[in-house]
Design an enzyme around this catalytic site. Structure first.
Site, PDB file in Angstrom:
ATOM      1  N   HIS A  94      68.951 -12.903   9.713  1.00 12.63           N
ATOM      2  CA  HIS A  94      70.459 -12.912   9.694  1.00 12.63           C
ATOM      3  C   HIS A  94      70.851 -13.342  11.258  1.00 12.63           C
ATOM      4  O   HIS A  94      71.727 -14.264  11.697  1.00 12.63           O
ATOM      5  CB  HIS A  94      71.181 -11.764   9.561  1.00 12.63           C
TER       6      HIS A  94
ATOM      7  N   THR B 119      65.406 -22.593  -1.553  1.00 10.28           N
ATOM      8  CA  THR B 119      65.362 -21.144  -2.195  1.00 10.28           C
ATOM      9  C   THR B 119      66.332 -21.494  -3.350  1.00 10.28           C
ATOM     10  O   THR B 119      67.526 -21.846  -3.392  1.00 10.28           O
ATOM     11  CB  THR B 119      66.242 -20.200  -1.100  1.00 10.28           C
TER      12      THR B 119
ATOM     13  N   TRP C 198      70.945 -15.362  -2.366  1.00 10.76           N
ATOM     14  CA  TRP C 198      71.829 -15.390  -3.608  1.00 10.76           C
ATOM     15  C   TRP C 198      73.344 -15.696  -3.024  1.00 10.76           C
ATOM     16  O   TRP C 198      74.208 -15.870  -4.039  1.00 10.76           O
ATOM     17  CB  TRP C 198      72.087 -13.995  -4.306  1.00 10.76           C
TER      18      TRP C 198
ATOM     19  N   HIS D 220      64.232  -9.277   7.697  1.00  7.64           N
ATOM     20  CA  HIS D 220      65.520  -9.602   6.991  1.00  7.64           C
ATOM     21  C   HIS D 220      66.531  -9.787   8.112  1.00  7.64           C
ATOM     22  O   HIS D 220      67.274 -10.569   8.189  1.00  7.64           O
ATOM     23  CB  HIS D 220      65.782  -8.614   6.046  1.00  7.64           C
ATOM     24  N   GLU D 221      66.615  -8.655   8.969  1.00  5.58           N
ATOM     25  CA  GLU D 221      67.778  -8.608   9.946  1.00  5.58           C
ATOM     26  C   GLU D 221      67.835  -9.778  10.769  1.00  5.58           C
ATOM     27  O   GLU D 221      68.605 -10.145  11.467  1.00  5.58           O
ATOM     28  CB  GLU D 221      68.094  -7.176  10.525  1.00  5.58           C
TER      29      GLU D 221
ATOM     30  N   ALA E 226      72.034 -15.402  -8.668  1.00  9.58           N
ATOM     31  CA  ALA E 226      73.212 -15.246  -9.075  1.00  9.58           C
ATOM     32  C   ALA E 226      73.584 -13.710  -8.164  1.00  9.58           C
ATOM     33  O   ALA E 226      74.573 -13.388  -7.746  1.00  9.58           O
ATOM     34  CB  ALA E 226      73.509 -14.966 -10.572  1.00  9.58           C
TER      35      ALA E 226
ATOM     36  N   THR F  54      62.700  -4.386   6.826  1.00  8.27           N
ATOM     37  CA  THR F  54      64.315  -4.707   7.084  1.00  8.27           C
ATOM     38  C   THR F  54      64.467  -5.317   8.530  1.00  8.27           C
ATOM     39  O   THR F  54      65.325  -6.305   8.675  1.00  8.27           O
ATOM     40  CB  THR F  54      64.647  -3.048   7.412  1.00  8.27           C
TER      41      THR F  54
ATOM     42  N   ASP G  53      73.081 -20.568  -0.768  1.00  4.02           N
ATOM     43  CA  ASP G  53      72.772 -20.080   0.693  1.00  4.02           C
ATOM     44  C   ASP G  53      72.709 -21.306   1.469  1.00  4.02           C
ATOM     45  O   ASP G  53      72.451 -20.980   2.709  1.00  4.02           O
ATOM     46  CB  ASP G  53      71.652 -19.207   0.832  1.00  4.02           C
TER      47      ASP G  53
ATOM     48  N   LEU H  82      70.633   0.358   6.015  1.00  6.71           N
ATOM     49  CA  LEU H  82      69.494   0.519   6.856  1.00  6.71           C
ATOM     50  C   LEU H  82      69.205  -0.436   7.907  1.00  6.71           C
ATOM     51  O   LEU H  82      68.333  -0.229   8.715  1.00  6.71           O
ATOM     52  CB  LEU H  82      68.423   0.354   5.891  1.00  6.71           C
TER      53      LEU H  82
HETATM   54 CA   LIG Z   1      69.293 -21.979  -2.113  1.00 13.56          CA
HETATM   55 ZN   LIG Z   2      71.103  -8.918   4.600  1.00 11.94          ZN
END
Ligand SMILES: [Ca+2]
Ligand SMILES: [Zn+2]
Ligand SMILES: [Ca+2]
Length: 430
Positions: A253, A279, A261, A249-250, A283, A246, A274, A195
């Protein structure tokens, strides 16, 4: 027809082997591809994770400055439905600003153990007001394409970014955050498996070499059109991906953040994190769920639950509501060190909305000033100030091409005095 069936069956096969990778975000798929191709990749990645962790600790005293990032959305459509309106894009931008400013209404849902680390980022986004040629723009382009979808079995994730493959060329990637909005559905079955995805900055310490855009002009964010903005009536899979996050989140990045995770693939997930201390280690990704009981790794001295509220998880968007302080610091570190030109290209506007564009920027020899035509005659005086606020040049109205060859290299402020008002812009002398 036979070819089409083969195409679909191969697609589904490759995904069923990796069912976990269904999500808005193409990064885990990408990381797995990299790990398959290079056995040293995962080791290398945990080393660089450590590096950003060190950077974030180092950078504990954050400045108060709000970083404002100009954005251009490229809406690429094959059907009318895909041609999202400017209002829809504005809605997405507003969501970004609420989430990055911790102004989101559901921030009240952050669990008490995470409130001490939940944070605004001090980063804002605005639609570009000038295109790379210096013309006024809405910051949104709409382009019709012959491509029914930009998903392809080779996972070439760049075809929407080039006019030669039915997409749209980026605007100067150093000076704009480009967001391409297009159809990523798998043809015929009409369902997307990815997505969105984004390229981390070139040279960011917590990403392995080669993680950035394959070509500089491919740098930016891509979103499937159905997850842009709020979609409260979404059903099925989209019912958990309906709040326009979305993009949140992107863009994380794009500004250097990793999944919370740590993208451990085929490893003990608790051994990979990370690079962000606030955070809690976890897992694996939440898969579009809101499981507040999840606690996949034991932390010390306090064992926190998995931070499913974090935008960099894969939770149901209805329980996402936070970035952490260290994530905010990491993104600001990226803006300051790897994407700093985003802050230099466009003018700061004052309340009267008189504008000035500066081109080329950076420049070694001259700059050209561009005003909306109706403002040109209102200009009284033009000044160039150095970084300490000293006036180094004063020019009369009407000067649109200014020789700067005599200035030392550095950052300068350009101030245009109008009748009763002024506008400022920044430029870089090379
Ligand atoms: Ca962390
Ligand atoms: Zn991502
Ligand atoms: Ca834990």
């Amino acid at each position: 027809m036979k070819k089409a069936i083969l195409y679909i069956s191969i697609s589904l096969m490759s995904f069923s082997a990796n069912a976990q990778s269904f999500h808005r975000c193409g990064h885990d798929l990408y990381i797995q591809q990299r790990a398959n191709a290079d056995s040293t990749y995962l080791t290398l990645r945990s080393e660089v994770d450590q590096q950003i962790s060190n950077h974030v600790k180092y950078k504990s005293n954050r400045s108060e400055e709000i970083y404002r990032i100009p954005v251009v959305f490229h809406v690429i459509y094959n059907s009318a439905e895909q041609n999202l309106s400017d209002e829809k894009i504005q809605e997405q931008l507003d969501i970004l600003n609420r989430d990055y400013g911790r102004l989101n209404e559901d921030s009240v849902n952050t669990r008490s153990e995470f409130l001490p680390v939940a944070s605004s980022t001090g980063i804002e986004f605005y639609l570009a007001q000038w295109d790379p040629q210096g013309n006024a723009t809405t910051g949104i382009t709409h382009t019709q394409t012959d491509e029914a979808s930009f998903f392809n079995i080779q996972f070439d994730l760049n075809t929407m970014k080039s006019s030669t493959t039915g997409g749209v060329d980026a605007w100067d990637v150093n000076h704009y955050m480009n967001i391409w909005v297009c159809n990523l559905s798998i043809p015929i079955i009409n369902t997307p498996i990815i997505l969105g995805f984004a390229t981390p900055p070139d040279g960011a310490p917590n990403w392995p070499t080669g993680s950035a855009a394959e070509q500089p002009q491919y740098d930016g964010v891509v979103l499937h059109y159905e997850v842009v903005g709020e979609n409260p009536n979404a059903t099925g899979t989209f019912a958990t991906i309906n709040k326009g996050r979305t993009a949140t989140h992107e863009v994380g990045h794009y500004l250097g953040l990793r999944h919370i995770w740590g993208d451990g693939q085929g490893q003990d997930g608790c051994s990979v994190d990370d690079g962000i201390e606030d955070t809690p280690n976890c897992a694996e990704a939440q898969q579009q769920t809101c499981d507040y009981t999840a606690n996949t790794c034991t932390d010390s001295p306090i064992d926190f639950p998995d931070q499913i509220e974090n935008y960099m998880d894969y939770s149901d968007e209805n329980c996402m509501n936070m970035f952490t302080k260290q994530q905010a610091d990491a993104m600001r570190f990226v803006v300051e060190n790897f994407r700093q030109d985003l802050l230099l290209s466009t003018p700061t506007l004052n309340s009267t909305n008189l504008q000035v564009g500066i081109f080329p920027n950076p420049s070694a020899r001259y700059i050209h000033l561009q005003y909306p035509a109706e403002n040109l005659e209102k200009v009284v005086k033009i000044q160039i100030l150095d970084i300490d606020g000293r006036v180094v040049k004063t020019l009369s109205a009407g000067n649109q091409d200014i020789d700067i060859i005599d200035l030392h290299a550095g950052i300068y402020l350009l101030k245009v005095q109008y009748q009763g008002s002024f506008s400022c812009g920044r430029f870089v002398k090379l």
